[in-house]
Design a protein around this motif. Structure first.
Motif, short mmCIF file in Angstrom:
data_model
loop_
_atom_site.label_atom_id
_atom_site.label_comp_id
_atom_site.label_asym_id
_atom_site.label_seq_id
_atom_site.Cartn_x
_atom_site.Cartn_y
_atom_site.Cartn_z
N ASN A 1 5.60 -0.62 -2.77
CA ASN A 1 4.56 0.28 -2.78
C ASN A 1 4.90 1.52 -2.35
O ASN A 1 4.71 2.15 -1.35
CB ASN A 1 3.36 -0.29 -1.77
CG ASN A 1 2.30 0.24 -1.98
OD1 ASN A 1 2.09 1.34 -2.45
ND2 ASN A 1 1.07 -0.32 -1.66
N GLN B 1 3.00 7.45 2.61
CA GLN B 1 2.04 7.91 3.77
C GLN B 1 2.96 7.16 5.14
O GLN B 1 2.43 7.98 6.08
CB GLN B 1 0.77 6.58 3.78
CG GLN B 1 -0.21 6.85 4.66
CD GLN B 1 -1.56 5.80 4.53
OE1 GLN B 1 -1.62 5.23 3.43
NE2 GLN B 1 -2.20 5.95 5.49
N LYS B 2 3.59 6.28 5.09
CA LYS B 2 4.18 5.72 6.34
C LYS B 2 5.17 6.80 6.71
O LYS B 2 5.43 7.12 7.90
CB LYS B 2 5.02 4.57 6.16
CG LYS B 2 4.06 3.11 6.09
CD LYS B 2 3.05 3.03 7.59
CE LYS B 2 2.30 1.92 7.30
NZ LYS B 2 1.47 1.62 8.54
N SER C 1 8.48 2.44 6.16
CA SER C 1 8.42 3.18 5.16
C SER C 1 9.63 2.55 4.40
O SER C 1 9.30 2.61 2.99
CB SER C 1 8.55 4.53 5.51
OG SER C 1 8.76 5.44 4.45
N LEU D 1 1.82 3.78 -0.33
CA LEU D 1 2.13 3.54 1.10
C LEU D 1 3.28 3.92 1.72
O LEU D 1 3.30 4.44 3.00
CB LEU D 1 1.74 2.03 1.14
CG LEU D 1 1.24 1.23 2.47
CD1 LEU D 1 -0.03 1.97 2.81
CD2 LEU D 1 1.07 -0.21 2.40
#
Length: 54
Positions: free
Chosen positions: A32, A38-39, A25, A35
């Motif tokens: 990004n 999300q991590k 992350s 993404l």
């Protein structure tokens, strides 16, 4: 030497997974953001599982 074949506990496995997701992350945060978020969310879910084990 004798701990070579020792199986990791569920807590140790979750801690490693949390650390890995947090690092991913952080690295993705510069390139990004979606993404990376999300991590970070996945890492939070792993942390919740760790909290349940305590």
């Amino acid at each position: 030497m004798f701990g070579l074949f020792k199986k990791k506990s569920e807590k140790e496995v979750l801690q490693e997974k949390y650390q890995k997701l947090s690092n991913e992350s952080f690295k993705l945060s510069t390139t990004n953001r979606k993404l990376s978020d999300q991590k970070a969310y996945e890492a939070e879910e792993v942390m919740k599982q760790l909290e349940k084990l305590k």
